[in-house]
Design an enzyme around this catalytic site. Structure first.
Site, PDB file in Angstrom:
ATOM      1  N   VAL A  16       0.834  -1.206   0.000  1.00 32.36           N
ATOM      2  CA  VAL A  16       0.000   0.000   0.000  1.00 32.36           C
ATOM      3  C   VAL A  16       0.870   1.258   0.000  1.00 32.36           C
ATOM      4  CG1 VAL A  16      -1.821   1.274   1.183  1.00 32.36           C
ATOM      5  CG2 VAL A  16      -1.881  -1.219   1.127  1.00 32.36           C
ATOM      6  N   GLY A 136     -10.939  -1.167   1.385  1.00 35.64           N
ATOM      7  CA  GLY A 136      -9.946  -0.722   0.405  1.00 35.64           C
ATOM      8  C   GLY A 136     -10.327   0.526  -0.352  1.00 35.64           C
ATOM      9  N   ILE A 138     -13.091   1.281  -1.835  1.00 33.16           N
ATOM     10  CA  ILE A 138     -14.501   1.667  -1.831  1.00 33.16           C
ATOM     11  C   ILE A 138     -14.729   2.778  -0.814  1.00 33.16           C
ATOM     12  CG2 ILE A 138     -16.869   0.879  -1.445  1.00 33.16           C
ATOM     13  CD1 ILE A 138     -15.896  -1.971  -2.017  1.00 33.16           C
ATOM     14  N   GLY A 189      -2.294 -15.319  -5.107  1.00 32.08           N
ATOM     15  CA  GLY A 189      -1.937 -14.153  -4.304  1.00 32.08           C
ATOM     16  C   GLY A 189      -3.091 -13.478  -3.604  1.00 32.08           C
ATOM     17  N   LYS A 207     -13.443  -4.708  10.522  1.00 30.38           N
ATOM     18  CA  LYS A 207     -14.114  -3.724   9.665  1.00 30.38           C
ATOM     19  C   LYS A 207     -15.547  -3.477  10.120  1.00 30.38           C
ATOM     20  CE  LYS A 207     -11.157  -5.110   5.820  1.00 30.38           C
ATOM     21  NZ  LYS A 207     -11.057  -5.925   4.584  1.00 30.38           N
TER      22      LYS A 207
END
Length: 431
Positions: A16, A136, A138, A189, A207
């Protein structure tokens, strides 16, 4: 005071962090027009200077010394992308205390220590933003705090973990068993070498705690969230769900009810006609219901280098605009209520039950007699023809029932001689 150049520091330069560096570079030419200033990365804190040097234009921005960052008066924004509890918590608190704005994607930390971090930001009149901590790329935190602020939110629920959604998609579309689908997710991945946080629902649980806190204006922490993962789901469960007009998804659900907040993560049957049923592979979606907006859904990539970086950079730009307008810390902690969080036993759901029973007349009557004792009604039932000398398989979807009563019924049912095995017990999503 207006600044033409705003200096920022990155803590962590993994997937990130690298994405944030790339997005800021890509936005450089248009940044002043968008913000009235330019955000530049002055320092990047990394563990391995040599390894990180190949990823930057100027290796002099790299450091492994936190003091160089927190004590630099030119650095206004600190972007924490290290993950984990410590030293991230210590660094963020120190940065806020030093009067620096902070952007974080650290769901683990915010789900436990969110109040402490937001209180520190308020005390020092700086911004602490965390859009990237949930789903992420959104946008959902900012819409809940701003665009949807005119609502009393009733529910926030959805698919907030891409790894488990990919696994369940493969189990559904390609009829894979769980272990086979997990192996494929690891190979491609989508799953980490240690996938525990994803497949056991822990990532989604963090979350849900954050979403519930923001949506209902009342603090919900990670320990308040009931969690089940997907490791016990079988291809047979998915096949039966399809037969009953449903799909199985790992859902994070937060509801604001008259008796308190419900917050849980578990695999659930959801009608195939529901918009979330068509959210497949590694995509995420969050479905919200408010008294004014009614239903709205946010859909997109829930993880990945650039989608998550998109959310982080959005927060950075928000801070830059606040600095230009001299209105920092205008939206901080929004948890001004104290609503109790219900125990899972007091929630009400419909249930999907798959069990192996003795193949003889009267078994269904005995089973429904146990259900009736605990106020469990039957909405749908499927019974497959048993092979000679084998158990019969029965699949039931119940009416809505208090979970504590249903579990008591299951305990009694499992002790009856005609029940050979309770193979699956899943909740069914309903309004």
């Amino acid at each position: 005071m207006e600044k033409k150049v705003i200096h920022a520091a990155l803590l962590g330069f993994g997937t990130v962090g690298t994405g944030v560096y790339k997005v800021l570079k890509n936005q450089e030419e248009e940044m002043e027009a968008k913000l009235g200033s330019v955000v530049r990365i002055k320092k990047i804190m990394v563990r391995n200077l040599e390894k990180a040097a190949v990823k930057v234009e100027d290796p002099s921005v790299l450091t492994n010394n936190w003091e160089e960052i927190v004590n630099d008066p030119d650095i206004d924004i600190i972007i924490e992308l290290m993950g984990g509890m410590e030293p991230a918590r210590t660094y963020i608190l120190a940065a806020l205390e030093a009067g620096k704005h902070v952007v974080s994607a650290n769901k683990d930390l915010i789900a436990v220590y969110g109040k402490e971090l937001l209180d520190m930001a308020e005390t020092h009149h700086v911004d602490f933003l965390f859009e990237a901590a949930v789903a992420g790329g959104i946008p959902i935190i900012r819409p809940l705090k701003q665009c949807l602020a005119g609502n009393h939110m009733k529910e926030v629920m959805g698919i907030v973990n891409g790894t488990t959604n990919f696994i369940l998609t493969k189990m559904t579309q390609d009829k894979m068993e769980f272990k086979e689908a997990l192996a494929l997710a690891t190979e491609l991945g989508y799953a980490e070498a240690d996938p525990t946080a994803d497949i056991e629902g822990l990532d989604a649980g963090r979350k849900v705690a954050i979403l519930a806190s923001v949506a209902f204006n009342s603090r919900v922490v990670f320990d308040d969230v009931y969690i089940e993962g997907i490791t016990k789901i079988s291809a047979k469960d998915i096949s039966y769900a399809k037969e009953m007009g449903c799909d199985i998804k790992l859902l994070g659900v937060a509801r604001n009810t008259e008796e308190g907040i419900e917050a849980y993560v578990c695999p659930m049957l959801i009608p195939s006609t529901h918009p979330l049923a068509s959210v497949n592979d590694s995509y995420n979606a969050v479905f919200v219901n408010g008294d004014a907006v009614e239903n709205a859904m946010f859909f997109g990539r829930g993880a990945g280098e650039l989608p998550t970086a998109s959310a982080v950079v959005g927060d950075i730009f928000d801070i830059a605009r606040n600095m230009k307008a001299n209105c920092c810390a205008r939206i901080g902690c929004t948890c001004y209520k104290t609503i109790p969080v219900k125990k899972m036993a007091d929630t009400r759901n419909c249930y999907f039950l798959r069990l192996q029973v003795e193949d003889r007349c009267g078994v269904l009557a005995e089973m429904t007699a146990v259900f009736a004792k605990y106020h469990v009604s039957v909405a749908q039932i499927i019974q497959k023809q048993a092979k000679p000398n084998e158990s019969a398989e029965i699949v039931v979807i119940t009416g809505k029932v208090r979970e504590g009563d249903f579990r008591t019924a299951m305990e009694e049912l499992s002790g009856r001689s005609f029940v050979h095995k309770i193979s699956s017990m899943l909740r069914v999503y309903g309004e």
